[in-house]
Design an enzyme around this catalytic site. Structure first.
Site, mmCIF file in Angstrom:
data_model
loop_
_atom_site.group_PDB
_atom_site.id
_atom_site.type_symbol
_atom_site.label_atom_id
_atom_site.label_comp_id
_atom_site.label_asym_id
_atom_site.label_seq_id
_atom_site.Cartn_x
_atom_site.Cartn_y
_atom_site.Cartn_z
ATOM 1 N N THR A 48 35.046 30.180 27.176
ATOM 2 C CA THR A 48 36.317 29.892 27.813
ATOM 3 C C THR A 48 37.142 28.880 27.268
ATOM 4 O OG1 THR A 48 37.268 29.995 30.125
ATOM 5 C CG2 THR A 48 35.330 28.631 29.719
ATOM 6 N N LYS B 187 38.287 29.486 22.723
ATOM 7 C CA LYS B 187 38.312 30.734 22.661
ATOM 8 C C LYS B 187 38.702 30.929 21.230
ATOM 9 C CE LYS B 187 38.439 33.446 27.003
ATOM 10 N NZ LYS B 187 39.161 34.437 27.585
ATOM 11 N N TYR C 37 41.857 36.708 40.261
ATOM 12 C CA TYR C 37 40.708 37.159 41.233
ATOM 13 C C TYR C 37 40.451 36.268 42.363
ATOM 14 C CZ TYR C 37 37.457 34.622 38.293
ATOM 15 O OH TYR C 37 37.016 33.548 37.542
#
Ligand code: ATR
Length: 273
Positions: free
Chosen positions: A64, A68, A213
Site C-alpha cells: 500500500t 505502490k 468503505y
C-alpha cells in the site's frame, strides 16, 4: 491456532494503523482453514521490507501507500495490469522470484459485476491512483468516461491515457450520467458528513459506487439511495481485491458464494463508523 507450521504473509506501507488488510486476510484465511497469518509491517524503508520478504520467504505481500510505484524497482517481473497502471498492490514470491500484480482492477470488476458499463456514461470523481485503475478498467470495457477533479490538470493527464472528457461541477447537472464513481477520500471516516457531489440530484436509473468503505454507506451513497439509485459500497471492491490476492498466491479460484457475506459482516463489525 498458530503453531510451528504457521506461515507469514505481510502488508507493507507507511503508516499502516488504519490498514484493514490484516482483518480482511485473516478472516479469509480462517474461513478457508489456511494455516497462515497476515501481519502489518509499517516501515519507511522499502529495501528493508524487500529483504524481509526474501529472508522470511513470504509468499504474499499486500503493498500500500507509499510503495505502490517504487516497489516495481525491486521486482523480477509483473503482469499486464501493472504495466498499464505502473502500480503494484500485491507481490507473490514464487521460487525466490518476486512477481507484481495489481488486484485493484479485479476489485473494481468485482464491485461492478452486476453493472453494465459498456457504452454507458460514467463519471469518475478524482484523478489519483484509484481513478487510474478505474479508468483502465472502464476503457477496456468500452465505457464513456467523464472526469471531475479538484485539480483538472491531473484528470487531463489520465484522460490522455484512458480517454474521456473533463467536466466541471456545473456541467454535471446537464449531463445524462449512468454511473457515478467516487475515487476520492471525501466522505471517509472521520469526515463522515462530507459528500464529493453535494447538492446533486440523483435518479433511480443511476448506479453510484463509492470506493470509500469506512463508513460502508457513505453520505454520497445515502443521498443516492434516497433518490432510488442503485448503490455499491467500497467494501465490495476491498473484499474483491483481497480475494484475488489470495487466489494469485494459492494459484486457484476461490468460491466466493458464502465467503463474501461472511467477510463483509466481519468487516462491518470491525470498522469504526
Ligand atoms: P489514491 O491514489 O488512493 O487514488 P490520491 O492519489 O491521493 O489517492 O488521489 C486522491 C484523489 O482525490 C485526487 O484526485 C485528489 O484531488 P487532487 O487531484 O486535486 O489532489 C482527490 N481529493 C483528495 N482529497 C480531496 C478533497 N478534500 N476534495 C476533493 N478532492 C479530493
Amino acid at each position: 491456532m498458530i503453531n510451528n507450521k504457521t506461515s507469514l504473509n505481510m502488508v507493507i506501507g507507511y503508516p499502516l494503523e488504519h490498514s484493514q488488510s490484516p482483518i480482511l486476510h485473516n478472516t479469509i484465511y480462517q474461513a478457508l482453514k489456511l494455516n497462515t497469518v497476515l501481519l502489518a509491517f509499517p516501515c519507511w524503508e522499502i529495501q528493508t521490507l524487500i529483504q524481509a520478504i526474501k529472508t522470511l520467504t513470504v509468499s504474499l505481500t499486500a503493498v500500500t501507500m507509499p510503495f505502490k510505484e517504487e516497489v516495481m524497482n525491486y521486482l523480477d517481473s509483473w503482469n499486464v495490469d501493472v504495466e498499464a497502471l505502473q502500480a503494484v498492490n500485491t507481490i507473490i514470491q514464487r521460487q525466490g522470484k518476486l512477481i507484481g500484480y495489481n488486484t485493484d482492477v479485479d476489485g473494481i470488476a468485482y464491485a461492478l459485476r452486476t453493472t453494465t458499463v459498456a457504452h454507458k456514461n460514467v463519471l469518475i470523481i478524482g484523478a489519483g491512483g484509484a481513478a487510474r485503475a478505474l479508468a483502465y478498467f472502464l476503457q477496456k470495457n468500452n465505457a464513456h468516461i467523464f472526469w471531475l477533479n479538484r485539480t483538472p490538470e491531473k484528470a487531463e493527464k489520465l484522460s490522455n491515457l484512458f480517454g474521456g472528457e473533463l467536466i466541471n461541477r456545473k456541467q454535471i447537472n446537464d449531463l445524462q450520467v449512468d454511473i457515478i464513481i467516487n475515487t476520492t477520500p471525501v466522505g471517509m471516516y472521520p469526515q463522515k458528513n462530507a459528500n464529493p457531489l453535494e447538492n446533486y440530484l440523483f435518479n433511480y436509473k443511476q448506479t453510484v459506487f463509492d470506493m470509500v468503505y469506512n463508513p460502508t454507506t457513505t453520505e454520497l451513497l445515502q443521498q443516492a439511495q434516497k433518490n432510488g439509485a442503485k448503490i455499491i459500497s467500497g467494501l465490495d471492491m476491498f473484499i474483491g481485491q483481497g480475494i484475488r490476492q489470495i487466489e494469485l498466491w494459492l494459484d486457484t479460484a476461490i468460491d466466493k458464494t458464502n465467503l463474501v457475506k461472511h467477510v463483509r459482516e466481519k468487516l462491518q463489525r470491525e470498522l469504526i463508523s
